[in-house]
Design an enzyme around this catalytic site. Structure first.
Site, PDB file in Angstrom:
ATOM      1  CG  HIS A 231      -3.171   3.543   2.378  1.00 11.92           C
ATOM      2  ND1 HIS A 231      -3.749   3.155   1.186  1.00 11.92           N
ATOM      3  CD2 HIS A 231      -3.109   2.424   3.147  1.00 11.92           C
ATOM      4  CE1 HIS A 231      -4.023   1.865   1.249  1.00 11.92           C
ATOM      5  NE2 HIS A 231      -3.653   1.400   2.426  1.00 11.92           N
TER       6      HIS A 231
ATOM      7  CG  ASN B 235      -6.505  -0.656   1.746  1.00 10.83           C
ATOM      8  OD1 ASN B 235      -5.843  -0.321   0.767  1.00 10.83           O
ATOM      9  ND2 ASN B 235      -5.948  -1.070   2.879  1.00 10.83           N
TER      10      ASN B 235
ATOM     11  CB  CYS C  61      -0.956  -0.017   1.185  1.00  8.74           C
ATOM     12  SG  CYS C  61      -2.073  -1.425   1.138  1.00  8.74           S
TER      13      CYS C  61
END
Ligand SMILES: CC(C)(COP(=O)(O)OP(=O)(O)OC[C@H]1O[C@@H](n2cnc3c(N)ncnc32)[C@H](O)[C@@H]1OP(=O)(O)O)[C@@H](O)C(=O)NCCC(=O)NCCS
Length: 372
Positions: free
Chosen positions: A299, A329, A159
């Site tokens: 994020h 996500n 990520c």
């Protein structure tokens, strides 16, 4: 003109000994889980200016998957996903779509919004931890599908992948070794989560975001940034089998060992430290206050992580861009997709300072203050 003349490449900032992260003795770290999990702060940040984002674009797949759908299908606790994460729905790639397809669609959307001639693109970087194949790289598939004459490679930092790829692409551009670098963050997480695992599956979705980097003014680019890694926490978020050490076997697959495993509660505790401490550090070392930053793009993992950071750092909500309620996500795509939306809404303009913060498996993180 020598490209290095207008590109500022500055390295580490020294901090006093009191700022050094405390070292845990190895035995103690192994025995004491909470100590090992604490975010290991690094004193180093870097600067890389003389680079600008020429264009940005994104793609999210058409299929919307709501919390209600997952709750009904897998028996997840009603309301848990929204309450614990802030996510309402996410997008899943179509059966025939792989990560490279999403990446190509994001790149095409970006190109359609710009006056760039694709034949001028001379570098392709794809950040992904869900490649189409282990080999060849997803970047090579993207290069071929877009018909580009460019070297191409994948970067794997989960990520944080987009932040790693952005910094890598920026180095090529700053040195003059790339005139137009295509940097993509793309992941198809729906293929790697265990569908009936409430602690991971509903958190993730699929998407891709793309930027084109080129030479900018000395003020533009990564005013200050930190990329970091702490492999000691690797097992908090991993796919334990399927690599060279533990190749897939029918037994391991039947046992679901190939799926993404996450110790969500400890990742949560680590993440709130990474986010708050690295943002504070990057801003401090850039000598920039929260008021000077136009937008914070974190994020999109969990709204509670973002809210915690906003509270601790006293960031007003109008300065934070979120879309995780709609897409969840999306790993390496998370930051470029959010930035694309913010840009389209006029919330980012040339000259603005944007703070980006990515974090995830590895463990890795990338926090950067970027002047558009
Ligand atoms: C998976 C998840 C939704 C499960 O939620 P949950 O079971 O309700 O657990 P919580 O997130 O509330 O709690 C995690 C821990 O953080 C602690 N915590 C919560 N808010 C906190 C805060 N503001 N400050 C410090 N600690 C906090 C909780 O007390 C808990 O600690 P404990 O396990 O010792 O009791 C959640 O843990 C999560 O989102 N984790 C991170 C996932 C993630 O971001 N993954 C991707 C990284 S790329």
């Amino acid at each position: 003109m020598n490209p290095l003349n207008s590109a500022t490449v500055e390295s580490a900032v020294e901090l006093s000994a009191s700022d050094e992260p405390e070292k845990q003795p190895e035995t103690q770290a192994q025995e004491s889980e909470p100590d090992r999990l604490l975010f290991k702060k690094s004193p180093r940040t870097c600067q890389l200016t003389g680079v600008r984002i020429r264009a940005i674009g994104a793609y999210v797949p058409l299929r919307v998957v709501t919390n209600g759908e997952l709750e009904a299908q897998y028996g997840f606790e009603a309301g848990w996903i929204k309450k614990r994460t802030g996510i309402l729905e996410r997008r899943y790639a179509a059966e025939e779509e792989g990560t490279s397809d999403l990446a190509v669609k994001a790149a095409r959307r970006m190109l359609a919004k710009s006056d760039v001639d694709p034949s001028d693109i001379d570098l392709v970087l794809v950040a992904t931890f869900t490649p189409d194949f282990t080999c060849p790289s997803t970047a090579c598939l993207v290069q071929e599908k877009l018909g580009l004459d460019a070297p191409a490679m994948d970067l794997q930092a989960a990520c944080s992948g987009f932040m790693y790829a952005l910094a890598t692409g920026a180095q090529f551009v700053a040195t003059g070794n790339s005139k137009l670098a295509l940097v993509i963050g793309a992941d198809v997480n729906s293929r790697i989560v265990q569908p009936d695992d409430q602690g991971t599956a509903p958190l993730f979705g699929d998407a891709a975001g793309a930027v084109l980097l080129e030479r900018g003014t000395t003020e533009q680019g990564l005013v200050r940034y930190q990329l970091g890694a702490d492999g000691a926490g690797g097992s908090l978020l991993d796919r334990p089998v399927g690599g060279t050490l533990r190749p897939l076997t029918p037994e391991l697959v039947a046992d679901g060992q190939h799926y993404l495993k996450m110790d969500g509660r400890n990742v949560f505790k680590w993440a709130i430290q990474v986010v708050t401490e690295t943002i504070e550090q990057v801003l401090m070392q850039a000598d920039v206050g929260v008021a000077d930053v136009k937008l914070f793009v974190l994020h999109q993992a969990n709204i509670r992580i973002i809210d915690h950071a906003m509270k601790v750092l006293q960031i007003p909500s109008e300065k934070v861009f979120n879309n995780l309620d709609r897409i969840g996500n999306t790993s390496a795509a998370s930051i470029p997709v959010a930035m694309d939306e913010a840009f389209e809404q006029g919330r980012i303009e040339p000259g603005d300072l944007v703070l980006m913060c990515g974090f995830g498996a590895g463990l890795t993180w990338g926090t950067g203050l970027f002047r558009w």
